[in-house]
Design a protein around this motif. Sequence first.
Motif, PDB file in Angstrom:
ATOM      1  N   LEU A 183     -15.155  25.445 -28.105  1.00 19.83           N
ATOM      2  CA  LEU A 183     -16.315  26.169 -28.613  1.00 19.83           C
ATOM      3  C   LEU A 183     -17.252  25.256 -29.401  1.00 19.83           C
ATOM      4  CD1 LEU A 183     -14.555  29.395 -29.927  1.00 19.83           C
ATOM      5  CD2 LEU A 183     -16.205  29.299 -28.039  1.00 19.83           C
ATOM      6  N   THR A 184     -18.543  25.434 -29.199  1.00 19.07           N
ATOM      7  CA  THR A 184     -19.542  24.716 -29.983  1.00 19.07           C
ATOM      8  C   THR A 184     -19.756  25.449 -31.309  1.00 19.07           C
ATOM      9  OG1 THR A 184     -21.426  25.984 -29.164  1.00 19.07           O
ATOM     10  CG2 THR A 184     -20.701  24.087 -27.831  1.00 19.07           C
ATOM     11  N   PRO A 185     -20.385  24.811 -32.289  1.00 22.69           N
ATOM     12  CA  PRO A 185     -20.686  25.513 -33.540  1.00 22.69           C
ATOM     13  C   PRO A 185     -21.513  26.781 -33.332  1.00 22.69           C
ATOM     14  CG  PRO A 185     -20.927  23.153 -33.860  1.00 22.69           C
ATOM     15  CD  PRO A 185     -20.705  23.366 -32.387  1.00 22.69           C
ATOM     16  N   VAL A 186     -22.473  26.748 -32.416  1.00 23.40           N
ATOM     17  CA  VAL A 186     -23.291  27.937 -32.155  1.00 23.40           C
ATOM     18  C   VAL A 186     -22.436  29.048 -31.565  1.00 23.40           C
ATOM     19  CG1 VAL A 186     -25.179  28.874 -30.775  1.00 23.40           C
ATOM     20  CG2 VAL A 186     -25.453  26.675 -31.933  1.00 23.40           C
ATOM     21  N   GLN A 187     -21.611  28.732 -30.578  1.00 21.41           N
ATOM     22  CA  GLN A 187     -20.752  29.745 -29.979  1.00 21.41           C
ATOM     23  C   GLN A 187     -19.761  30.307 -31.007  1.00 21.41           C
ATOM     24  OE1 GLN A 187     -19.262  27.290 -26.823  1.00 21.41           O
ATOM     25  NE2 GLN A 187     -20.791  27.990 -25.343  1.00 21.41           N
ATOM     26  N   ALA A 188     -19.217  29.434 -31.838  1.00 21.60           N
ATOM     27  CA  ALA A 188     -18.288  29.877 -32.877  1.00 21.60           C
ATOM     28  C   ALA A 188     -18.972  30.838 -33.842  1.00 21.60           C
ATOM     29  CB  ALA A 188     -17.725  28.668 -33.623  1.00 21.60           C
ATOM     30  N   SER A 189     -20.187  30.509 -34.233  1.00 22.90           N
ATOM     31  CA  SER A 189     -20.904  31.371 -35.177  1.00 22.90           C
ATOM     32  C   SER A 189     -21.253  32.713 -34.535  1.00 22.90           C
ATOM     33  CB  SER A 189     -22.166  30.678 -35.692  1.00 22.90           C
ATOM     34  OG  SER A 189     -23.119  30.487 -34.659  1.00 22.90           O
ATOM     35  N   LEU A 190     -21.543  32.727 -33.249  1.00 30.43           N
ATOM     36  CA  LEU A 190     -21.837  33.984 -32.561  1.00 30.43           C
ATOM     37  C   LEU A 190     -20.594  34.867 -32.473  1.00 30.43           C
ATOM     38  CD1 LEU A 190     -24.176  32.651 -29.733  1.00 30.43           C
ATOM     39  CD2 LEU A 190     -24.815  34.321 -31.496  1.00 30.43           C
ATOM     40  N   LEU A 191     -19.441  34.263 -32.212  1.00 25.11           N
ATOM     41  CA  LEU A 191     -18.206  35.044 -32.200  1.00 25.11           C
ATOM     42  C   LEU A 191     -17.926  35.628 -33.574  1.00 25.11           C
ATOM     43  CD1 LEU A 191     -15.782  32.923 -29.972  1.00 25.11           C
ATOM     44  CD2 LEU A 191     -16.720  35.187 -29.458  1.00 25.11           C
ATOM     45  N   ALA A 192     -18.104  34.832 -34.610  1.00 24.61           N
ATOM     46  CA  ALA A 192     -17.891  35.337 -35.968  1.00 24.61           C
ATOM     47  C   ALA A 192     -18.891  36.436 -36.309  1.00 24.61           C
ATOM     48  CB  ALA A 192     -17.992  34.196 -36.976  1.00 24.61           C
ATOM     49  N   ALA A 193     -20.088  36.320 -35.791  1.00 23.02           N
ATOM     50  CA  ALA A 193     -21.142  37.283 -36.114  1.00 23.02           C
ATOM     51  C   ALA A 193     -20.876  38.671 -35.541  1.00 23.02           C
ATOM     52  CB  ALA A 193     -22.492  36.767 -35.608  1.00 23.02           C
ATOM     53  N   VAL A 194     -20.099  38.773 -34.455  1.00 29.19           N
ATOM     54  CA  VAL A 194     -19.846  40.085 -33.859  1.00 29.19           C
ATOM     55  C   VAL A 194     -18.715  40.837 -34.548  1.00 29.19           C
ATOM     56  CG1 VAL A 194     -20.603  39.262 -31.593  1.00 29.19           C
ATOM     57  CG2 VAL A 194     -18.160  39.381 -32.095  1.00 29.19           C
TER      58      VAL A 194
ATOM     59  N   LEU B  13     -28.243  39.461 -33.984  1.00 37.24           N
ATOM     60  CA  LEU B  13     -27.020  38.663 -33.896  1.00 37.24           C
ATOM     61  C   LEU B  13     -27.321  37.174 -34.039  1.00 37.24           C
ATOM     62  CD1 LEU B  13     -24.021  39.314 -33.539  1.00 37.24           C
ATOM     63  CD2 LEU B  13     -24.273  38.750 -31.119  1.00 37.24           C
ATOM     64  N   ASN B  14     -28.421  36.715 -33.429  1.00 36.58           N
ATOM     65  CA  ASN B  14     -28.808  35.310 -33.581  1.00 36.58           C
ATOM     66  C   ASN B  14     -29.107  34.967 -35.038  1.00 36.58           C
ATOM     67  OD1 ASN B  14     -28.663  33.994 -31.026  1.00 36.58           O
ATOM     68  ND2 ASN B  14     -30.441  35.154 -30.321  1.00 36.58           N
ATOM     69  N   ALA B  15     -29.776  35.866 -35.726  1.00 38.62           N
ATOM     70  CA  ALA B  15     -30.095  35.619 -37.132  1.00 38.62           C
ATOM     71  C   ALA B  15     -28.825  35.593 -37.978  1.00 38.62           C
ATOM     72  CB  ALA B  15     -31.054  36.688 -37.652  1.00 38.62           C
ATOM     73  N   ARG B  16     -27.900  36.527 -37.718  1.00 32.64           N
ATOM     74  CA  ARG B  16     -26.636  36.539 -38.460  1.00 32.64           C
ATOM     75  C   ARG B  16     -25.845  35.264 -38.181  1.00 32.64           C
ATOM     76  NH1 ARG B  16     -22.680  39.197 -41.134  1.00 32.64           N
ATOM     77  NH2 ARG B  16     -20.564  39.098 -40.285  1.00 32.64           N
ATOM     78  N   ALA B  17     -25.803  34.837 -36.932  1.00 28.33           N
ATOM     79  CA  ALA B  17     -25.080  33.613 -36.578  1.00 28.33           C
ATOM     80  C   ALA B  17     -25.693  32.394 -37.271  1.00 28.33           C
ATOM     81  CB  ALA B  17     -25.070  33.425 -35.067  1.00 28.33           C
ATOM     82  N   ALA B  18     -27.004  32.361 -37.361  1.00 27.79           N
ATOM     83  CA  ALA B  18     -27.669  31.242 -38.041  1.00 27.79           C
ATOM     84  C   ALA B  18     -27.298  31.205 -39.520  1.00 27.79           C
ATOM     85  CB  ALA B  18     -29.179  31.353 -37.875  1.00 27.79           C
ATOM     86  N   ARG B  19     -27.221  32.378 -40.154  1.00 27.00           N
ATOM     87  CA  ARG B  19     -26.801  32.427 -41.559  1.00 27.00           C
ATOM     88  C   ARG B  19     -25.364  31.929 -41.709  1.00 27.00           C
ATOM     89  NH1 ARG B  19     -29.521  37.391 -41.398  1.00 27.00           N
ATOM     90  NH2 ARG B  19     -27.542  38.551 -41.327  1.00 27.00           N
ATOM     91  N   ILE B  20     -24.520  32.315 -40.778  1.00 26.83           N
ATOM     92  CA  ILE B  20     -23.125  31.874 -40.826  1.00 26.83           C
ATOM     93  C   ILE B  20     -23.046  30.355 -40.696  1.00 26.83           C
ATOM     94  CG2 ILE B  20     -20.936  31.912 -39.542  1.00 26.83           C
ATOM     95  CD1 ILE B  20     -21.585  34.886 -38.908  1.00 26.83           C
ATOM     96  N   ARG B  21     -23.840  29.775 -39.795  1.00 25.78           N
ATOM     97  CA  ARG B  21     -23.825  28.310 -39.659  1.00 25.78           C
ATOM     98  C   ARG B  21     -24.265  27.635 -40.952  1.00 25.78           C
ATOM     99  NH1 ARG B  21     -25.852  29.759 -34.656  1.00 25.78           N
ATOM    100  NH2 ARG B  21     -27.989  29.113 -35.109  1.00 25.78           N
ATOM    101  N   GLY B  22     -25.185  28.247 -41.671  1.00 26.70           N
ATOM    102  CA  GLY B  22     -25.583  27.702 -42.955  1.00 26.70           C
ATOM    103  C   GLY B  22     -24.433  27.703 -43.953  1.00 26.70           C
ATOM    104  N   PHE B  23     -23.652  28.780 -43.965  1.00 26.37           N
ATOM    105  CA  PHE B  23     -22.502  28.864 -44.869  1.00 26.37           C
ATOM    106  C   PHE B  23     -21.375  27.933 -44.434  1.00 26.37           C
ATOM    107  CE2 PHE B  23     -23.964  33.435 -45.626  1.00 26.37           C
ATOM    108  CZ  PHE B  23     -24.602  33.110 -46.813  1.00 26.37           C
ATOM    109  N   MET B  24     -21.257  27.673 -43.132  1.00 30.34           N
ATOM    110  CA  MET B  24     -20.165  26.850 -42.618  1.00 30.34           C
ATOM    111  C   MET B  24     -20.154  25.452 -43.229  1.00 30.34           C
ATOM    112  SD  MET B  24     -20.272  27.933 -38.573  1.00 30.34           S
ATOM    113  CE  MET B  24     -19.319  26.507 -37.991  1.00 30.34           C
ATOM    114  N   ARG B  25     -21.322  24.953 -43.585  1.00 33.36           N
ATOM    115  CA  ARG B  25     -21.388  23.579 -44.095  1.00 33.36           C
ATOM    116  C   ARG B  25     -20.647  23.415 -45.409  1.00 33.36           C
ATOM    117  NH1 ARG B  25     -26.984  24.688 -42.817  1.00 33.36           N
ATOM    118  NH2 ARG B  25     -27.470  23.937 -40.716  1.00 33.36           N
ATOM    119  N   GLY B  26     -20.582  24.475 -46.207  1.00 31.26           N
ATOM    120  CA  GLY B  26     -19.966  24.324 -47.518  1.00 31.26           C
ATOM    121  C   GLY B  26     -18.716  25.132 -47.726  1.00 31.26           C
TER     122      GLY B  26
END
Length: 205
Positions: free
Chosen positions: A159-170, A186-199
């Motif tokens: 899984l890529t980071p984008v795909q991982a964030s989309l799975l988490a978002a659902v 869902l794209n917006a929620r996934a983008a927020r999750i990717r922001g949190f993933m860094r820290g």
Amino acid sequence: MLLLPAAVVMAYRFVPPPATPLMAIRALDDHGWSRAWVSLDRISPDLVRAVIAAEDQRFCAHWGFDMVEMRRAVDDWRDGARLRGASTITQQTAKNLFLWPRGDVLRKALEVYPTLLIEALWPKRRIVEVYLNVVEFGPGLYGAEAASRALFGRSAAGLTPVQASLLAAVLPNPLGRNAARPDGFLNARAARIRGFMRGVDTACV
């Protein structure tokens, strides 16, 4: 009666749970049943980070219940907001393994005992491993491997980071959202999750 759940929880520390109540409920509702157990080593670290970022950012710090998030939820409710859930990954694992999906008061009360048992008897790594193998990612899709192959045509390890964030978002609404066909929300929620993933703290996993 209390010894049986303890024995089962201890057994599940070492062997994969064969099924969950939700799987049986969804099968009766004709959602199907697709699942393939894999070890945490065969699941992308990006999905681990994404799920912790989305569902339980203090996972490595609490003992099953996030008192900080629970207090915030109550404060928000007192200020007029809708009472939202503050369940940890451990609580969700306990619910998935032993209880029914509805969020009524009785189920929340019954959730306490297996949550404490899981935290006492399993390492954090095992909690994440079981959670990612039983959680519902879509109609009839349970666990990271089955969802990754059905939705993205690849293994959970790839899984890529984008795909991982989309799975988490659902995860809050796996029957109403599709990670492979995300809408704007869902794209917006996934983008927020990717922001949190860094820290996010995943040191315990």
